[in-house]
Structures are given as structure tokens and as C-alpha cells.
Design a protein around this motif. Structure first.
Motif, PDB file in Angstrom:
ATOM      1  N   ALA A   1     114.997 -12.119  -9.639  1.00 36.95           N
ATOM      2  CA  ALA A   1     116.066 -12.341  -8.623  1.00 36.95           C
ATOM      3  C   ALA A   1     115.047 -12.016  -6.998  1.00 36.95           C
ATOM      4  CB  ALA A   1     117.322 -11.659  -8.332  1.00 36.95           C
ATOM      5  N   GLY A   2     113.877 -11.194  -7.183  1.00 33.38           N
ATOM      6  CA  GLY A   2     113.115 -10.691  -5.909  1.00 33.38           C
ATOM      7  C   GLY A   2     113.928  -9.781  -5.451  1.00 33.38           C
ATOM      8  N   ARG A   3     114.892  -9.000  -5.924  1.00 31.93           N
ATOM      9  CA  ARG A   3     115.653  -7.812  -5.198  1.00 31.93           C
ATOM     10  C   ARG A   3     115.361  -6.547  -5.972  1.00 31.93           C
ATOM     11  NH1 ARG A   3     119.353 -10.613  -2.280  1.00 31.93           N
ATOM     12  NH2 ARG A   3     120.019 -12.507  -2.864  1.00 31.93           N
ATOM     13  N   CYS A   4     115.480  -5.517  -5.091  1.00 29.74           N
ATOM     14  CA  CYS A   4     115.112  -3.994  -5.368  1.00 29.74           C
ATOM     15  C   CYS A   4     116.670  -3.589  -6.420  1.00 29.74           C
ATOM     16  CB  CYS A   4     115.003  -3.218  -4.162  1.00 29.74           C
ATOM     17  SG  CYS A   4     114.509  -1.420  -4.726  1.00 29.74           S
ATOM     18  N   MET A   5     116.166  -3.138  -7.648  1.00 32.89           N
ATOM     19  CA  MET A   5     116.949  -2.644  -8.433  1.00 32.89           C
ATOM     20  C   MET A   5     117.415  -1.173  -8.205  1.00 32.89           C
ATOM     21  SD  MET A   5     115.490  -4.085 -11.957  1.00 32.89           S
ATOM     22  CE  MET A   5     116.559  -3.124 -13.001  1.00 32.89           C
ATOM     23  N   GLY A   6     116.629  -0.359  -7.667  1.00 32.79           N
ATOM     24  CA  GLY A   6     116.718   1.038  -7.245  1.00 32.79           C
ATOM     25  C   GLY A   6     115.411   1.794  -7.055  1.00 32.79           C
ATOM     26  N   PHE A   7     115.703   3.256  -7.017  1.00 35.66           N
ATOM     27  CA  PHE A   7     114.511   4.107  -6.699  1.00 35.66           C
ATOM     28  C   PHE A   7     114.254   5.087  -7.802  1.00 35.66           C
ATOM     29  CE2 PHE A   7     115.849   2.447  -2.486  1.00 35.66           C
ATOM     30  CZ  PHE A   7     115.088   2.318  -1.629  1.00 35.66           C
ATOM     31  N   LEU A   8     113.065   5.382  -8.116  1.00 39.21           N
ATOM     32  CA  LEU A   8     112.580   6.444  -8.992  1.00 39.21           C
ATOM     33  C   LEU A   8     112.412   7.942  -8.056  1.00 39.21           C
ATOM     34  CD1 LEU A   8     110.541   4.470 -11.633  1.00 39.21           C
ATOM     35  CD2 LEU A   8     112.902   4.968 -11.650  1.00 39.21           C
ATOM     36  N   GLU A   9     113.334   8.649  -8.297  1.00 42.26           N
ATOM     37  CA  GLU A   9     113.047   9.961  -7.574  1.00 42.26           C
ATOM     38  C   GLU A   9     112.842  11.027  -8.127  1.00 42.26           C
ATOM     39  OE1 GLU A   9     116.259   8.074  -3.887  1.00 42.26           O
ATOM     40  OE2 GLU A   9     117.098   9.718  -5.393  1.00 42.26           O
ATOM     41  N   GLY A  10     112.130  11.739  -7.682  1.00 45.89           N
ATOM     42  CA  GLY A  10     111.698  13.041  -8.370  1.00 45.89           C
ATOM     43  C   GLY A  10     110.269  13.640  -7.929  1.00 45.89           C
ATOM     44  N   HIS A  11     109.230  12.347  -7.796  1.00 45.11           N
ATOM     45  CA  HIS A  11     108.170  13.159  -7.264  1.00 45.11           C
ATOM     46  C   HIS A  11     108.053  13.446  -5.590  1.00 45.11           C
ATOM     47  CE1 HIS A  11     105.752  12.015 -10.538  1.00 45.11           C
ATOM     48  NE2 HIS A  11     106.004  10.774 -10.410  1.00 45.11           N
ATOM     49  N   THR A  12     107.413  14.523  -5.512  1.00 42.22           N
ATOM     50  CA  THR A  12     107.390  15.286  -4.121  1.00 42.22           C
ATOM     51  C   THR A  12     106.404  14.759  -3.311  1.00 42.22           C
ATOM     52  OG1 THR A  12     106.265  17.155  -4.613  1.00 42.22           O
ATOM     53  CG2 THR A  12     108.405  17.474  -4.781  1.00 42.22           C
ATOM     54  N   ALA A  13     105.463  13.776  -3.724  1.00 37.84           N
ATOM     55  CA  ALA A  13     104.449  13.259  -2.912  1.00 37.84           C
ATOM     56  C   ALA A  13     104.177  11.831  -3.446  1.00 37.84           C
ATOM     57  CB  ALA A  13     103.085  13.941  -3.126  1.00 37.84           C
ATOM     58  N   SER A  14     103.294  11.059  -2.864  1.00 38.23           N
ATOM     59  CA  SER A  14     103.006   9.784  -3.068  1.00 38.23           C
ATOM     60  C   SER A  14     102.528   9.718  -4.437  1.00 38.23           C
ATOM     61  CB  SER A  14     101.904   8.910  -2.120  1.00 38.23           C
ATOM     62  OG  SER A  14     102.433   9.095  -0.920  1.00 38.23           O
ATOM     63  N   VAL A  15     103.027   8.465  -5.351  1.00 40.98           N
ATOM     64  CA  VAL A  15     102.404   8.336  -6.497  1.00 40.98           C
ATOM     65  C   VAL A  15     101.223   7.341  -6.387  1.00 40.98           C
ATOM     66  CG1 VAL A  15     102.981   6.731  -8.664  1.00 40.98           C
ATOM     67  CG2 VAL A  15     104.883   8.296  -7.613  1.00 40.98           C
ATOM     68  N   ARG A  16     100.169   7.770  -7.084  1.00 38.09           N
ATOM     69  CA  ARG A  16      99.095   7.108  -7.193  1.00 38.09           C
ATOM     70  C   ARG A  16      98.634   6.101  -8.313  1.00 38.09           C
ATOM     71  NH1 ARG A  16      94.712   9.469  -4.311  1.00 38.09           N
ATOM     72  NH2 ARG A  16      93.730   7.313  -4.703  1.00 38.09           N
ATOM     73  N   THR A  17      99.182   6.419  -9.421  1.00 36.07           N
ATOM     74  CA  THR A  17      99.139   5.608 -10.530  1.00 36.07           C
ATOM     75  C   THR A  17     100.307   5.433 -11.360  1.00 36.07           C
ATOM     76  OG1 THR A  17      97.819   5.276 -12.547  1.00 36.07           O
ATOM     77  CG2 THR A  17      98.221   7.546 -11.822  1.00 36.07           C
ATOM     78  N   LEU A  18     100.433   4.073 -11.874  1.00 37.01           N
ATOM     79  CA  LEU A  18     101.750   4.070 -12.750  1.00 37.01           C
ATOM     80  C   LEU A  18     101.569   2.907 -13.947  1.00 37.01           C
ATOM     81  CD1 LEU A  18     103.515   1.396 -12.029  1.00 37.01           C
ATOM     82  CD2 LEU A  18     103.872   2.678  -9.899  1.00 37.01           C
ATOM     83  N   GLN A  19     102.308   2.859 -14.977  1.00 42.87           N
ATOM     84  CA  GLN A  19     102.356   1.997 -15.737  1.00 42.87           C
ATOM     85  C   GLN A  19     103.503   1.553 -16.300  1.00 42.87           C
ATOM     86  OE1 GLN A  19     100.063   3.068 -19.144  1.00 42.87           O
ATOM     87  NE2 GLN A  19     100.729   1.154 -20.611  1.00 42.87           N
ATOM     88  N   VAL A  20     104.073   0.221 -16.681  1.00 44.88           N
ATOM     89  CA  VAL A  20     104.967  -0.040 -16.976  1.00 44.88           C
ATOM     90  C   VAL A  20     104.870  -0.686 -18.308  1.00 44.88           C
ATOM     91  CG1 VAL A  20     107.253  -1.892 -16.798  1.00 44.88           C
ATOM     92  CG2 VAL A  20     106.017  -0.567 -15.023  1.00 44.88           C
ATOM     93  N   GLU A  21     105.321  -0.432 -19.581  1.00 41.57           N
ATOM     94  CA  GLU A  21     105.314  -0.853 -20.953  1.00 41.57           C
ATOM     95  C   GLU A  21     106.802  -0.931 -21.292  1.00 41.57           C
ATOM     96  OE1 GLU A  21     102.687  -2.335 -23.755  1.00 41.57           O
ATOM     97  OE2 GLU A  21     102.376  -1.455 -21.816  1.00 41.57           O
ATOM     98  N   ASP A  22     107.226  -2.469 -21.542  1.00 41.65           N
ATOM     99  CA  ASP A  22     108.574  -2.552 -21.793  1.00 41.65           C
ATOM    100  C   ASP A  22     109.632  -1.928 -20.982  1.00 41.65           C
ATOM    101  OD1 ASP A  22     107.907  -4.252 -24.050  1.00 41.65           O
ATOM    102  OD2 ASP A  22     107.542  -2.365 -25.081  1.00 41.65           O
ATOM    103  N   ASN A  23     110.533  -1.048 -21.427  1.00 43.20           N
ATOM    104  CA  ASN A  23     111.376  -0.675 -20.343  1.00 43.20           C
ATOM    105  C   ASN A  23     110.934   1.033 -20.058  1.00 43.20           C
ATOM    106  OD1 ASN A  23     111.912  -0.045 -23.376  1.00 43.20           O
ATOM    107  ND2 ASN A  23     113.150   1.648 -22.682  1.00 43.20           N
ATOM    108  N   ILE A  24     109.829   1.716 -20.561  1.00 40.16           N
ATOM    109  CA  ILE A  24     109.333   2.586 -20.169  1.00 40.16           C
ATOM    110  C   ILE A  24     108.341   2.769 -19.030  1.00 40.16           C
ATOM    111  CG2 ILE A  24     108.154   4.913 -21.222  1.00 40.16           C
ATOM    112  CD1 ILE A  24     110.779   4.236 -22.314  1.00 40.16           C
ATOM    113  N   VAL A  25     108.593   3.737 -17.982  1.00 35.57           N
ATOM    114  CA  VAL A  25     107.723   3.622 -17.000  1.00 35.57           C
ATOM    115  C   VAL A  25     106.971   5.249 -16.899  1.00 35.57           C
ATOM    116  CG1 VAL A  25     107.358   3.363 -14.533  1.00 35.57           C
ATOM    117  CG2 VAL A  25     108.970   2.048 -15.699  1.00 35.57           C
ATOM    118  N   ALA A  26     105.816   5.329 -16.728  1.00 35.99           N
ATOM    119  CA  ALA A  26     104.925   6.234 -16.365  1.00 35.99           C
ATOM    120  C   ALA A  26     104.372   6.579 -14.915  1.00 35.99           C
ATOM    121  CB  ALA A  26     103.662   6.621 -17.292  1.00 35.99           C
ATOM    122  N   THR A  27     104.437   7.623 -14.202  1.00 37.75           N
ATOM    123  CA  THR A  27     104.178   7.541 -12.876  1.00 37.75           C
ATOM    124  C   THR A  27     103.443   8.876 -12.680  1.00 37.75           C
ATOM    125  OG1 THR A  27     106.284   8.586 -12.024  1.00 37.75           O
ATOM    126  CG2 THR A  27     105.867   6.153 -12.033  1.00 37.75           C
ATOM    127  N   GLY A  28     102.172   8.938 -11.941  1.00 39.25           N
ATOM    128  CA  GLY A  28     101.428   9.717 -11.763  1.00 39.25           C
ATOM    129  C   GLY A  28     101.331  10.312 -10.288  1.00 39.25           C
TER     130      GLY A  28
END
Length: 645
Positions: A337-364
């Protein structure tokens, strides 16, 4: 003379009446023949059945009678002769069809076209060439054979033959041109049909996504109901006083590890259904709509952020995408749909790397932490929004932007799984496969995490590995291999890494690509070749592809450790990824650089390819991802472009 003409007219009229009388008498004789005669009876029955068949068509009879106004004989024949009726019915053309006959601007007749289709025999061609050569020889001899001059009739015949051949050539050219026009018309009709079927496919995939979302919701509610039922059963079977013992055991166990990690672990007394390990949800069907677009076609553009994109990834085409930028936000997108589903909130600084695998997301992040998220717990209702295909109106593209429709508040509240805290500096690279996650940091270490238990199980010191390699293998690496004349301080120490089972590939700022064995924690092999920091890498069963600040992409043969191929670009490589067919890279331009491995072709994909025609200047592409010919690219102005590749 007048009397003579009147007499002839009377004779002709009398003969016509006599002939008509004989026909009527013969027909009446057949119709009124003896019933005992089987031939007469069958003839009568056949004639009447044919007449009844024709009489069932009043429109046909009226049209036949309109043609039978010339003479009584035609009238009688049209009534009694079925063959005459059938012939006239087949040859009759209504006025509506005659009025809609298209204008024919063809200057050649049908017979000429038939003549042109007849192939010329080889003997005729040879004879013609012999005649032409003999004629030229006669003209060139200049009277040397004056005794046998060519006859005038032969020359005229030859001229007629040549003119006929020239005319046939013109007819063939006209026929070929007509066939081309007809093919173009068919192609236009097929393209129109293709667009219709493509819209139908888009609608089907949209409905399919909505249906899978409903199935997932029902399965989640079913699991919750099952857990409640199991809890009630366990509570009914638990003897009094057992709960106090389990709470004391839990408090003792919690003292050995952090509370944040302990809360995510299943207790010994809990049932298997209480495990907090995230469940992987795979789609039952994969989207195929993008496979039917032309390569390089834009599917949509999304203003994802207001600052430069630092990381992005997605699970499947038209699935879920996660983006991060220097505006310190991490956003989840519904690509369908090209629409934002929401925000992943918790980090206190910018995210430099991430990976999406099925429904699991890892952010560094730059806050030195790695966080895991389970997108299956997001509260987001899919919107029935059709795919914005290439060539759609600009209004639909604007509607697809993230700023037009803000995401629901709290939609990702239940998505966090746990936080991995052990690094001393910003996390610049990560990759996970199964229950194993590897993260690389500016603290010059790689850490291996057990995702099932949520804790660090191994720390790999890159500087120590380099020192060990220099001590055991001489000066292959040195204490720390310098890249070029000076060290690029702006480059990440750990630029990229990938893990599979016990194999780990890591690219660092010294230009080295190290292959680790996680079972021993040692470097198995070092690949030397880049003269600048390694920023991206990916490997498969045979090859390892790396990109570097030295403006090159190198393909290594993992079986031998040698360079299989290399490609040079005009700017540093900031991101790279490949699928079964193509390698895409971000090389400091407003397009993604594409290399087709099947035909060896290099081409550009992105807004920059058509920027001059549209009088606009797109921003530089920073990050690229490709899966199954579905390309996403993030730019410095926060826009994410989605393309077929």
C-alpha cells in the motif's frame, strides 16, 4: 418493321409462358404423384421438410422475396428450390455490413497479390541472369556480332519480364508493409489486454495479502485462546503451595543474569507454549506482479524520512520494509500500500544497520545496542489500496507517500523482543541466520549472540586476530594493514559481515575480508585485494562479492580464495547486494548501478536515468536492496524508490 417486332415479342412471350407451364406441370406432377409410389412420397416429404425449415426464418424469407421480384419464374424457384434459397442466403450481405467496409488504399489488386506470393523457380532466375548477361554482352561488344543482332521481340519480352519482376517486388514490399502494420495493431491489442490482466493480477495479490492478514489474525487469536485454556488446566491441576516454590526458584535464577534478559526466557515450570522465542511467520504465497513489469520500471516512490537513509531492508516483494535514517527514526512500511505501519521506538541514537527476516527485525544503533523486534505482533490493519504501477497518475503517487497518512499510534508497542547490550561503541554491521546473530562495532570487536537465550556467547577481537595472523603467517596482514597512503577515519571499522552456520565473513576498514570459523573463533582465511575500507559484502555457495571505498566491486572464488572478477566505478561503493541474476550497487550517483550476470550487461536503474527528461535532480542513492528482481533504493533526501530490476 413494327409488325415484325410485335410478332417476335409475342413469340418470345409465348415460349416463356410455355416453359413456365411445363415447370409448373412437372412440379405439380411430382407433388400430386401417386402415394403408392415410394419415390414420389419421399420426394414430397423431403420437399415439405425443407420448406418448413426455411419457413421458420421469416427474416430470411423476406430478404429472399425481395430478390425474387424480377419474374414469376424466380418467384416460383425461390419458393420451391432449397438450393436457390441457401445460395441467396449465403451470398446476401446486409446493408449494415456494406456501410462499414473500411476504405482500402491499396493500389494493388488481389490477383497481383496472388501472383506475388508464387515463388520464383531457380531455373527461371538462372535463365533471367543468363538473359541479362547476354544482353549486356551484346551491348558491350559494340557490333562485334553484327551478323546475329537480337530480335526486337526478344528485347521487348525481356523488358516485359523485368518490368513484371519489378512490379512483383513492389507488391511484395507492399504486402510486407501491410503485415507489419497488422502486427503492430495486434501488438497494441495485446498490450491493452496485458494491461487489463496486469490490473487483475494486482487486485488478486492485494486481496491475497488482505486474506493472509486475516488468517494471521485468526491464528494469533486461536493461539491466545489455547494458552488461556492451558493455563486454566494447569491451574486446576497445581496443588496448593506450589506457586510459592516456583516464585522463589525464579527469583534465585534471576540473580544470575540481567532482569531484561531473564524476563524473555521461559521458566522451568512453564509449559512449552509459554516460550517467548519469536515465531517465524512465512507467507503462504509469494507476489509475482513485479516479474511482469519491464526492467527499470518504477513501482512507487515514498518520502520515508526527512534526512539521509542509513539502512533499509525488506522481507519479500510487496511485503514489509523497514527503513532508518539520520532523523533517529526507524519506520515500518507496508510496501503493497506504500503506507507507514508504525515506528520502532527504543534506540537513543540513529540506527546504522538493520536486517529483516520474515517477521523478525534486528537493528544496530549508534547507542551501541542491538534490538530485536517481532513484527507479527504489530497492530496494523491493511488498507485496500491498489498497486501504484509504472505510468499511474502523480496523484496516486502522492497518496502513497508516508506523510499523507500518519501511522496509528502504538501500533508497534508489543513488537520489541529484547535488547542486546555488550558493545562499547556504535554498532555498524549485523547479520543473523536462525538463532545466531553476529554484530560488528566500532569497538573493534565482533560479538556472537544466541537469539534463543538473548545473550552474548562469543567475542571476536579483530585486532587480536590481525596480530595473530602476522605472527603466524609473516607479514601477510601486518599488525594492521594500512589502506592507501592514509587511513580513512570516516569509514566504519567493521563495514559489513554475513554469517551462515559456523562460517562468518567480515570486511573491515583496512580493506581486508576475513573468513572466520565460529567454532574455533579463529580466522580461517584472509582475502587481500581492496585498497580501501570494505563497506558491503555478500556470499553464496561459490562466490563472495565485496564492495569498497576504493570504487570497486570484487567477486572472489571461495574455493580458491582468488579474485574471480572485478568492476570499477567512478565513486566509492556504499551499498551492494545481489540475487540470482543481478548485482546492484550504490556508487555515489542518483541511480543504482546494475550488473546482469546472465548477459554481462551494465545498466542504470533509478530516477537519475530519466531525470533530464523530467527536469529534476534526484538525490544520491546511499543504500540498495534487491530480492527476486525487486529493487529498493534509499537516497540522501530520505526518499525510497521501489523498482523492477
Amino acid at each position: 418493321m413494327a409488325d415484325q417486332s410485335d410478332e417476335d415479342t409475342a413469340i418470345i412471350s409465348t415460349r416463356g409462358v410455355e416453359a413456365f407451364g411445363r415447370k409448373v406441370t412437372t412440379t405439380a406432377g411430382h407433388l400430386m404423384g401417386s402415394l403408392a409410389d415410394p419415390t414420389a412420397s419421399s420426394h414430397y416429404q423431403n420437399a415439405m421438410s425443407d420448406l418448413h425449415k426455411q419457413l421458420r426464418r421469416p427474416n430470411l424469407q423476406r430478404s429472399v422475396f425481395s430478390f425474387a421480384k424480377t419474374s414469376p419464374s424466380d418467384l416460383v424457384r425461390s419458393k420451391l428450390s432449397t438450393s436457390e434459397i441457401q445460395y441467396r442466403a449465403l451470398t446476401y450481405i446486409p446493408d449494415q455490413l456494406l456501410a462499414n467496409i473500411p476504405d482500402d488504399d491499396n493500389t494493388y489488386s488481389l490477383f497481383q497479390g496472388f501472383q506475388a506470393t508464387l515463388p520464383e523457380t531457380s531455373s527461371e532466375g538462372k535463365r533471367h541472369r543468363r538473359r541479362v548477361s547476354r544482353g549486356r554482352k551484346l551491348l558491350e561488344d559494340d557490333g562485334s556480332e553484327a551478323d546475329t543482332p537480337p530480335s526486337l521481340a526478344k528485347l521487348k519480352k525481356e523488358r516485359h519480364t523485368l518490368n513484371h519482376r519489378l512490379e512483383m517486388m513492389s507488391v511484395r514490399k507492399n504486402m510486407a508493409s501491410s503485415e507489419i502494420h497488422e502486427i503492430d495493431s495486434k501488438i497494441a491489442n495485446l498490450n491493452s489486454m496485458r494491461r487489463i490482466v496486469l490490473d487483475r493480477l494486482a487486485n488478486l495479490e492485494q486481496e491475497e495479502a488482505l486474506l493472509e492478514h486475516d488468517i494471521l489474525d485468526v491464528e494469533t487469536r486461536l493461539e491466545d485462546a489455547q494458552e488461556e485454556f492451558d493455563d486454566m488446566e494447569a491451574l486446576a491441576k497445581t496443588p496448593p503451595g506450589a506457586d510459592d516454590d516456583s516464585e522463589e526458584a525464579g527469583q534465585v535464577d534471576a540473580s544470575f543474569m540481567s532482569e531484561s534478559i531473564y524476563e524473555k526466557l521461559p521458566s522451568a515450570s512453564s509449559t512449552p507454549t509459554k516460550s517467548k522465542k519469536p515465531k517465524t511467520i512465512r507467507r503462504k504465497s509469494m507476489p509475482i506482479l513485479h516479474e511482469h513489469f519491464e526492467p527499470g520500471s518504477m513501482i512507487r516512490e515514498v518520502q520515508a524520512h526527512q534526512d539521509s537513509i542509513t539502512a533499509l531492508d525488506f522481507d519479500v516483494p510487496f511485503g514489509t520494509m523497514v527503513t532508518a535514517a539520520l532523523d533517529d527514526t526507524v519506520r515500518v512500511w507496508d510496501m503493497n500500500a506504500g503506507r507507514c505501519m508504525g515506528f520502532l521506538e527504543g534506540h537513543t541514537a540513529s540506527v546504522r544497520t538493520l536486517q529483516v527476516e520474515d517477521n523478525i527485525v534486528a537493528t544496530g544503533s549508534m547507542d551501541a545496542t542491538v534490538r530485536l523486534w517481532d513484527l507479527s505482533k504489530a497492530h496494523y490493519e491493511l488498507i485496500d489500496n491498489r498497486i501504484n504501477k509504472a505510468g499511474d497518475d502523480e496523484e496516486e503517487e502522492e497518496d502513497a507517500g508516508g506523510d499523507q497518512m500518519p501511522p496509528p499510534s502504538g501500533s508497534m508497542r508489543e513488537c520489541p523482543i529484547f535488547t542486546l547490550e555488550a558493545h562499547m561503541d556504535e554498532v555498524t554491521a549485523l547479520h543473523f541466520k536462525g538463532d545466531t546473530l553476529i554484530s560488528g562495532s566500532a569497538d573493534k570487536t565482533l560479538r556472537q549472540w544466541d537469539l534463543e537465550k538473548g545473550r552474548c556467547v562469543q567475542t571476536l577481537d579483530v585486532m587480536w586476530a590481525a596480530a595473530q595472523a602476522s605472527a603466524t603467517m609473516g607479514s601477510v596482514e601486518g599488525t594492521w594493514r594500512q589502506t592507501g597512503s592514509r587511513v580513512d577515519t570516516s569509514a566504519d571499522f567493521v563495514g559489513a559481515l554475513q554469517v551462515f552456520d559456523a562460517a562468518l565473513a567480515c570486511g573491515t576498514a583496512d580493506g581486508m575480508v576475513r573468513l572466520w570459523d565460529l567454532r574455533s573463533g579463529q580466522v580461517h582465511r584472509s582475502l587481500v585485494g581492496h585498497t580501501g575500507p570494505v563497506t558491503c559484502l555478500q556470499f553464496d555457495d561459490v562466490h563472495l562479492v565485496t564492495g569498497s571505498v576504493d570504487r570497486s566491486i570484487r567477486i572472489w572464488d571461495l574455493r580458491t580464495g582468488a579474485i574471480h572478477d572485478a568492476y570499477a566505478y567512478d565513486a566509492p561503493i556504499t551499498s551492494m547486494m545481489f540475487d540470482n541474476r543481478r548485482i546492484v550497487a550504490a556508487a555515489g550517483e542518483d541511480v543504482a548501478k546494475v550488473y546482469d550476470k546472465t548477459d554481462g550487461r551494465h545498466w542504470d536503474c533509478g530516477s537519475g536515468a530519466t531525470a533530464q527528461e523530467e527536469n529534476r535532480t534526484p538525490a544520491i542513492v546511499e543504500k540498495v536492496r534487491i530480492k527476486d528482481g525487486y529493487l529498493t533504493e534509499g537516497r540522501q533526501d530520505g526518499i525510497v524508490g521501489i523498482w523492477t530490476c
